[in-house]
Each structure stands twice: as structure tokens, then as C-alpha cells.
Enzyme design. Structure first.
Site, short mmCIF file in Angstrom:
data_model
loop_
_atom_site.label_atom_id
_atom_site.label_comp_id
_atom_site.label_asym_id
_atom_site.label_seq_id
_atom_site.Cartn_x
_atom_site.Cartn_y
_atom_site.Cartn_z
N LYS A 101 0.86 -1.19 0.00
CA LYS A 101 0.00 0.00 0.00
C LYS A 101 0.88 1.23 0.00
O LYS A 101 2.01 1.18 0.51
CB LYS A 101 -0.87 0.01 1.26
CG LYS A 101 -2.03 0.95 1.18
CD LYS A 101 -3.17 0.27 0.45
CE LYS A 101 -4.43 1.06 0.42
NZ LYS A 101 -5.55 0.16 0.06
N GLY A 119 -18.49 4.08 -2.05
CA GLY A 119 -19.83 4.28 -1.50
C GLY A 119 -20.85 4.51 -2.60
O GLY A 119 -21.93 3.91 -2.61
N TYR A 120 -20.50 5.36 -3.56
CA TYR A 120 -21.44 5.65 -4.65
C TYR A 120 -21.71 4.40 -5.48
O TYR A 120 -22.86 4.07 -5.77
CB TYR A 120 -20.90 6.78 -5.54
CG TYR A 120 -21.55 6.79 -6.91
CD1 TYR A 120 -22.93 6.99 -7.05
CD2 TYR A 120 -20.79 6.54 -8.06
CE1 TYR A 120 -23.54 6.96 -8.30
CE2 TYR A 120 -21.40 6.51 -9.31
CZ TYR A 120 -22.77 6.70 -9.43
OH TYR A 120 -23.37 6.65 -10.65
N GLY A 125 -17.77 8.30 -1.65
CA GLY A 125 -16.72 8.44 -2.65
C GLY A 125 -16.94 7.38 -3.72
O GLY A 125 -18.06 6.89 -3.90
N ASN A 126 -15.90 6.99 -4.40
CA ASN A 126 -16.02 6.00 -5.48
C ASN A 126 -16.71 4.73 -4.99
O ASN A 126 -17.66 4.23 -5.61
CB ASN A 126 -14.64 5.71 -6.06
CG ASN A 126 -14.68 4.56 -7.06
OD1 ASN A 126 -15.64 4.43 -7.82
ND2 ASN A 126 -13.67 3.73 -7.05
N GLY A 141 -20.19 7.26 3.74
CA GLY A 141 -19.13 7.53 2.77
C GLY A 141 -19.69 7.46 1.36
O GLY A 141 -20.37 6.50 1.00
N1 GLU Z 1 -7.19 0.23 -3.33
C1 GLU Z 1 -7.94 -0.96 -3.56
C2 GLU Z 1 -8.01 -1.81 -2.31
O1 GLU Z 1 -7.85 -1.33 -1.20
C3 GLU Z 1 -7.48 -1.71 -4.78
C4 GLU Z 1 -6.04 -2.07 -4.84
C5 GLU Z 1 -5.58 -2.57 -6.21
O2 GLU Z 1 -6.35 -2.58 -7.13
O3 GLU Z 1 -4.40 -2.90 -6.29
O4 GLU Z 1 -8.29 -2.98 -2.35
#
Ligand code: GLU
Length: 425
Positions: A109, A228-229, A225-226, A223
Site C-alpha cells: 500500500k 460508496g457511490y 466516494g467512489n 461515505g
Molecule cells: N485500493 C484498492 C483496495 O484497497 C485496490 C487495490 C488494487 O487494485 O491494487 O483494495
């Protein structure tokens, strides 16, 4: 307790289960020792020349948690609360998510401690490119593949992959697989933006079928955002009644139900529900953010950030099901309370895993030089998620345990098996 410790505690709870089921105590111990610490923590300082000529330095991270199953994979978030503890936790969750759905990927991450709304587009682009220049050596299609997360999107991924290819001096499409969540014009994949929400719908549908619950079921979403919506949009289309939605500033309630398509128009135009014009004819009224956790609903969906349901508000919750579309929205203490009250919790690593699955399809598409249709993307996503749900359900029945433990069990078991095969160290 830090959120990392909180997550480790949950992980620790399934150790005995794995040993009980016949695995070697020593080897299981070793895997837990390894999983408790990320393999690599990269901290970067990112100088940015602001539009007003001033120089500011932002803090960024990329945590590569584990790569036993394949290259590291996970999103990058832009948020003021970003710190090492948060990114470490989310990287660990990515390892577990990818393992749970059997992807040949590990977990990572990234994040920058910044409020992106306070930056101009030019500043945002410069900061995103600087981040890539700082982590460049550690990423790539066979090393670590970043993606969008909170406050990042396909435009940001496009800048990042462009910067990556520029440094690498490569034009070939396969190197575009160094990032996922790119725009369609830039070799992204159909449905990626909707994928996390779509995944939530598929899992919830599978669950209510097992439980024999009949629609219309009521839903409250924290929420917008992407994630939640999109989850709201898919559930609405399936006949669920969305009776409340909040964003970071305010919330709207209507016993008749809200239409997510109308709500998103407002949100896009005004940025928040702060001064939303309520419709009297639809019996709408405003609620305070915290009130979303007190509502009588069938399904409560936290879809924003971590630790929003805690020991302080877990007793107010009146839903039958909690679908964790956010990562780590419940503290350990909250989970114990909710479990004892018989509230079913669908854990993050299962509920929101749709995003990374479609990211994996995007990598395949780039590597094979083929284009997938949205129908194919959603069909493959549905197959993987329905099978995973069945596995989690069966394990939870067999071991008489909750969905989180069953999901963690399946994920760690896969990593454990791989560890034995690797015979490392
Ligand atoms: N950010 C998304 C998650 O938390 C997707 C991560 C990704 O596609 O690598 O699962």
C-alpha cells in the site's frame, strides 16, 4: 491500540485454528512471525513547488508487506491522516485480500500525507510524478503494482504510469501493467472504477440468498466516494432501498429511499451534502454523520475510512448485517460487541476485494495485449467472488466461526502452503 496492532490481534486469533487443523506449530509460528512485519517500508519526502512559488515538502510511503504469492499489489491514497501505521495495516490487508481470492499477487500500500482538495491540478500532477520518481526502483509489473485508493483515480494513475515509462524509456504496452486503474484511453480496463462497489453487491447478494432474506432490504451507507457511490448504485438497481447516505460533512435520510444517481449529481456539483436541498415530497431530512450508526436498517455499509465503528457506538447499531466496504472500519472492541449481539459482519478482505481482482484483469489485459469487455470483466469477477463466498461460508459453518475468521483462515492457509513450497530462510 494502534490500528496495526488491532489488525495483528485479529490475525493472531486464527493461529490456533490453523494449528488445530493439523498444521505444524513451528512452521505456522514462522509464517505468523513473517506476516507480522512488512518486508519493506519505503518512506519518501516529496518536495513540491506550489503555484505561488513556495516550496513544500510532503511525506509519502510505500509499504511492501509480503510477496510469497506474487508481486506486491495495492493502492495509493492521498489523505491527511496517512502515516506509517495506517499504510502498514492496509498493506497487510492487501496481502490477505489477494490470498483470499487466490490471485498470484502479494500485498502493498502507498500513500501521501496531503489534502488533495487543497492542491491545484498542476500541483497534484507534480506531486504524483515526484512520488513515482522516488519509488521507481521498487515498482514494476513483476515487482509492485500500485493502483487507486482514497482520493486517487485514473487521471493520477495515468500521470504516474507516464512518469514511470519516461524514466524506464519504454513504450511497450506490457510495462503499462506497472499501474492499474488507468483510464480506458490509456490501456485501463472496463469496469475498474465500479469494481469495488460491484464486488460488494455480488457478495451481499450471495449472503442474503443463503440467509433467505427478502427484498426490499434497507441500506445505510457511510461515505459517498467512489466505493460508496458505486455500491449504492448497484444495490439500488437490484431493488435495495437506500435510506441514508453520509459523506464526510453531512448526511441525508429518507424512509422512502434515495436515488444514488441523483445524489451523485449533487455531490459532484457541490462537493458535499453540507447544504443539500432536501426534498420534502420525498420525506428527506438531514442527519448528523454519527447518526448513520443509529438507524434501523437491514444492512449498514461503512464505505469510507478506518475505525469508524468503535466501542463507543457499536451498541447503537441496529442493522442485521455490516458490509465492510471500507478497509478496517471496525475496531476489535466494536467487533466483539457486534459479534455478541449476533450482527453479521462481512469483512473488508471479502466485501471490498472486487477492486484488486479487476486490477489483476487489467494487468492480464496489458500483458496479453487484449481488450476485455465489461460483460467479461463482471462475469469473471462474479465467478471468483461467488466461489470465494461459498468457501468462506463453508469454513465458517465447519469451524463454527464468523466470516472474518473464516476469510483470514483461508487467506493465511494459502500463504502458509506457499511458504512451505518456497522452503526459504
Ligand atoms: N485500493 C484498492 C483496495 O484497497 C485496490 C487495490 C488494487 O487494485 O491494487 O483494495
Amino acid at each position: 491500540m494502534s490500528i496495526y496492532e488491532n489488525t495483528l490481534k485479529r490475525l493472531e486469533e486464527i493461529k490456533d485454528l490453523i494449528i488445530e487443523k493439523g498444521e505444524s506449530e513451528n512452521k505456522v509460528d514462522e509464517v505468523f512471525q513473517i506476516l507480522k512485519i512488512p518486508q519493506r517500508i519505503i518512506k519518501v519526502n516529496l518536495p513540491l513547488r506550489k503555484d505561488n512559488g513556495k516550496l513544500e515538502i510532503y511525506e509519502g510511503y510505500r509499504v511492501q508487506h509480503n510477496n510469497f504469492l506474487g508481486p506486491y499489489k495495492g493502492g495509493i491514497r492521498y489523505l491527511l491522516q496517512v502515516d506509517e501505521d495506517e499504510i502498514k495495516t492496509l498493506a497487510l490487508l492487501m496481502t490477505l485480500k489477494c490470498a483470499l481470492v487466490n490471485l498470484p499477487l502479494g500485498g502493498a500500500k502507498g500513500g501521501i500525507k496531503v489534502d488533495p482538495k487543497a492542491l491545484s491540478e498542476n500541483e497534484l500532477e507534480k506531486l504524483s510524478r515526484e512520488y513515482v520518481r522516488k519509488i521507481y526502483d521498487f515498482i514494476g509489473p513483476d515487482k509492485d503494482i500500485p493502483a487507486p485508493d482514497i482520493n486517487t483515480n485514473s487521471k493520477i494513475m495515468d500521470w504516474m504510469v507516464d512518469e514511470y515509462l519516461k524514466i524506464k524509456g519504454e513504450k511497450k504496452e506490457v510495462f503499462k501493467a506497472a499501474f492499474t486503474g488507468k483510464s480506458l484511453e490509456n490501456d485501463g480496463i472496463e469496469g475498474r472504477e465500479e469494481a469495488t462497489g460491484k464486488g460488494g453487491e455480488i457478495i451481499l447478494e450471495a449472503l442474503i440468498k443463503k440467509l433467505g432474506l427478502k427484498k426490499p432490504l434497507t441500506v445505510a451507507i457511510q461515505g459517498f466516494g467512489n466505493v460508496g457511490y458505486n455500491v449504492a448504485k448497484f444495490l439500488y438497481k437490484r431493488g435495495y432501498k437506500i435510506i441514508a447516505i453520509t459523506d464526510s460533512k453531512a448526511g441525508i435520510y429518507s424512509k422512502n429511499g434515495l436515488n444514488p444517481e441523483m445524489m451523485i449529481i449533487w455531490k459532484k456539483e457541490k462537493g458535499s451534502f453540507d447544504d443539500y436541498k432536501i426534498s420534502k415530497s420525498n420525506s428527506e431530512y438531514k442527519i448528523k454523520n454519527e447518526e448513520i450508526f443509529n438507524l434501523e436498517v437491514d444492512v449498514l455499509i461503512p464505505a469510507a475510512i478506518e475505525n469508524v465503528i468503535t466501542g463507543n457506538n457499536a451498541n447503537n447499531i441496529k442493522s442485521k448485517i455490516i458490509l465492510e466496504m471500507a478497509n478496517n472500519p471496525l475496531t476489535e472492541e466494536a467487533e466483539k460487541i457486534l459479534d455478541s449481539r449476533g450482527i453479521l459482519i462481512v469483512p473488508d478482505i471479502l466485501a471490498n476485494v472486487g477492486g484488486v481482482i479487476v486490477s489483476y484483469f487489467e494487468m492480464l489485459q496489458n500483458i496479453e495485449g487484449k481488450r476485455w469487455s465489461k460483460e467479461k470483466v463482471f462475469k469473471e469477477l462474479t465467478n471468483i467472488l461467488e466461489n470465494t463466498f461459498q468457501e468462506v461460508w463453508q469454513i465458517s459453518k465447519k469451524f463454527n466461526t464468523n466470516f472474518r475468521k473464516a476469510s483470514l483462515f483461508l487467506a493465511v492457509k494459502r500463504i502458509y502452503k506457499r511458504y512451505l513450497e518456497l522452503g526459504s530462510y
